[in-house]
Design an enzyme around this catalytic site. Structure first.
Site, PDB file in Angstrom:
ATOM      1  N   GLU A 413      42.306  22.043  62.333  1.00 16.41           N
ATOM      2  CA  GLU A 413      42.471  23.439  62.790  1.00 16.41           C
ATOM      3  C   GLU A 413      43.663  24.053  62.072  1.00 16.41           C
ATOM      4  O   GLU A 413      44.749  23.469  62.080  1.00 16.41           O
ATOM      5  CB  GLU A 413      42.824  23.508  64.280  1.00 16.41           C
TER       6      GLU A 413
HETATM    7  C1  NOJ Z   1      43.947  25.108  69.235  1.00 16.50           C
HETATM    8  C2  NOJ Z   1      42.756  24.927  70.130  1.00 16.50           C
HETATM    9  O1  NOJ Z   1      42.254  23.648  69.930  1.00 16.50           O
HETATM   10  C3  NOJ Z   1      41.679  25.966  69.883  1.00 16.50           C
HETATM   11  O2  NOJ Z   1      40.676  25.797  70.818  1.00 16.50           O
HETATM   12  C4  NOJ Z   1      42.302  27.339  69.934  1.00 16.50           C
HETATM   13  O3  NOJ Z   1      41.341  28.350  69.765  1.00 16.50           O
HETATM   14  C5  NOJ Z   1      43.375  27.424  68.872  1.00 16.50           C
HETATM   15  N1  NOJ Z   1      44.395  26.451  69.161  1.00 16.50           N
HETATM   16  C6  NOJ Z   1      44.045  28.783  68.802  1.00 16.50           C
HETATM   17  O4  NOJ Z   1      44.792  28.996  69.941  1.00 16.50           O
END
Ligand code: NOJ
Length: 569
Positions: A413
């Site tokens: 991410e």
């Molecule tokens: C990390 C989380 O895992 C995800 O679900 C979220 O949308 C993002 N952070 C942004 O806040």
């Protein structure tokens, strides 16, 4: 929220601090000239991500059970504007369209999560397997593979079956370890011949702290000073158990890998010449990333966590530390249970030491004895907590390399949001964010960090937890007000496509033209989006107004006819 309020106070503090101690900061870290033109190793994997609750919608369709998020979002006042993920992006019905978008971007992988209650409605494998839910994920995985997109599958992105919360207290209860293992085992059995990258948990820090300490997230428990530690303890055990299950039962046949995805901010000492600030920053990271990574890679909680929480528990008159203890057998069982590390990273903080006297009540935050600061100059286009600080990413990656024996890393991410009010698809700031963060990752690769892939967060705008739909992280804009949930490409789609097709940043001349070219294309998307309310209006006319008026006409005619007939009689 509370944490964010505290942070807001520190913004002001940070401003004062920055003005009075400018020399403390090394501004060259952000200099444009430090951009590094080169490409990633061949085979580097580019992807985008989503999660089940944030994207799928279809919350009660085809036999899905309720999750803690379905229950939590029904409680008034928990979520911004009381939004829910009931329909969200309708990913459940639109996954084929979404794979077309991925294909167009030439993504190498897609990371998504499986909703536990969609395939096990009560949470328990022994009770009922929902074949329709299994079929949905089979279709998704098959279509990804048909399009040469590798699925990276997360088993738990926060949507625990609600019944497990109600009956056992969710992650406060050690029985979750076995239930989660049963669920994971079922996934390996049904999907493991096609899925080779498994991630047990996504961002367990958030599950523990926001779910069981601050209560901002489902299940909304506020068990300060104990709840997060207990939840984390069980999550780490559950992760290890699932890794062993795969290792013993499936690895030789399926030849895949099992990892965990940890999300953490970087913490930089506010003054790099001050030993106490250096130690506070180290504590920040150990309480964040190290809390989970150290047991998994090195066999036990970070020493600094054991010391601080143990000492504070003693001062509070407790007979034992609030941080649970792993037995020697558990330590060796947990150590080494990670074939690759998923890393989520968004932002950075400056850290300064701050003493929290034990009389003020215990909490995870107080246990750390530090304060977080931000530089008011850091760009923060969207979420309040998310400042763009690219150099923190390189430091974080190097930290992982040195602390945990240079594991294989997939960035699971990384991305930036904008506020709801912003419907401009020409997302200049997101292109800049991706450019700079990916470039820092490239430098980390040059430093010898073993990064194998990168996942932009997120493919689509989606349900941003307690912030509802007010914060948009997507490469694609989703019009949530339209029941068809149309997707529109933001300029960053074009930009990311160029990074992917060049496998990095080949040379200055080329890279400098990318933004301009991306902006050219987003203008037409902007026009499409502007026309959307009109389309929505036309749909309303054809789907609601016309049928209603027609029915009324028929009714009136019938009444009129009756009167006529009566008159005759
Ligand atoms: C990390 C989380 O895992 C995800 O679900 C979220 O949308 C993002 N952070 C942004 O806040």
């Amino acid at each position: 929220m509370l944490q964010r309020c505290i942070l807001r106070t520190y913004h002001v503090l940070a401003l004062v601090l920055c003005l009075s101690a400018r020399e403390d900061f090394d501004w060259t870290k952000n200099e444009k000239t430090s951009f590094y033109y080169s490409t990633f190793p061949t085979g580097f994997s580019w992807g985008a991500g989503s999660s089940a609750y944030q994207t799928e919608g279809a919350w009660n369709i085809d036999g899905k059970g309720m999750s803690i998020w379905d229950a939590f979002t029904r409680k008034k006042g928990k979520i911004f504007q009381n939004d829910t993920g009931d329909t969200s992006c309708d990913g459940y019905n639109k996954f084929k369209d979404d794979i077309t978008l991925m294909k167009d971007m030439k993504l190498n992988h897609y990371r998504f999560s499986i909703s536990w209650p969609r395939i096990l409605p009560s949470g328990l494998k022994s009770e009922h397997i929902n074949e329709k839910g299994i079929k949905y994920y089979e279709d998704l995985i098959n279509m990804l593979l048909d399009n040469k997109i590798t699925p990276i599958v997360i088993l738990y992105h926060w949507d625990l079956p609600q019944l497990l919360q109600e009956k056992y207290g969710g992650w406060q209860n050690v029985t979750m370890v076995n239930y989660f293992n049963d669920f994971a085992n079922l996934c390996f059995q049904r999907f493991g011949h096609k899925v080779k990258y498994w991630i047990t948990f996504n961002n367990p820090w958030s599950i523990a702290v926001e779910g069981y300490e601050t209560g901002e997230h489902a299940p909304g428990m506020k068990l300060k000073g104990t709840g997060a530690y207990k939840a984390a303890h069980h999550i780490i055990k559950a992760h290890a158990k699932v890794w062993h299950t795969y290792d013993m039962q499936w690895r030789s046949k399926q030849k895949g890998m099992v990892g965990i995805s940890l999300t953490a901010d970087w913490g930089e000492p506010v003054d790099i010449t001050n030993q106490r600030a250096i130690e506070a920053a180290e504590r920040y990271i150990q309480f964040y990333l190290g809390w989970f990574a150290t047991p998994i890679f090195n066999g036990d909680y970070p020493q600094v966590m054991k010391d601080y929480i143990g000492r504070k528990s003693g001062q509070q008159g407790l007979g034992a530390s609030r941080l649970p203890v792993f037995s020697p057998q558990e330590k060796s069982y947990i150590k080494g249970t990670c074939d690759f590390l998923g890393l989520g990273h968004f932002t950075t903080r400056y850290i300064t030491p701050k003493n929290y006297p034990s009389g003020l009540g215990d909490s995870y935050f107080a246990d750390r004895d530090l304060a977080e600061l931000v530089d008011p100059k850091w760009p923060d286009p969207g979420s309040e907590w998310l400042y763009s600080v690219p150099w923190g990413f390189r430091r974080m990656l190097n930290f992982v390399k040195t602390q945990y024996g240079n594991p294989m890393v997939y960035v699971t991410e990384n991305g930036v949001s904008e506020k709801m009010v912003c419907t401009d698809l020409c997302d200049d700031w997101r292109m800049q964010y991706f450019k700079d963060y990916i470039n820092e990752m490239l430098k980390a690769v040059k430093d010898g960090v073993n990064v194998k892939g990168y996942t932009a967060w997120s493919l689509l705008d989606n349900f941003e937890w307690d912030e509802g739909f007010s914060e948009r992280f997507g490469l694609y804009y989703v019009d949530f007000s339209n029941k068809n949930k149309p997707r529109y490409p933001k300029a960053s789609v074009q930009f990311y496509k160029r990074i992917i097709s060049s496998n990095g940043f080949p040379n200055q001349r080329e890279v400098e033209s990318w933004k301009r070219k991306a902006v050219e294309t987003c203008v037409s998307s902007n026009q499409l989006l502007a026309a959307d309310p009109l389309i929505g209006h036309m749909e309303m006319v054809s789907e609601i107004v016309i049928p209603t008026v027609s029915t009324l006409c028929i009714l009136l005619s019938a009444v009129f006819l009756m009167f006529l007939l009566r008159g005759r009689i």
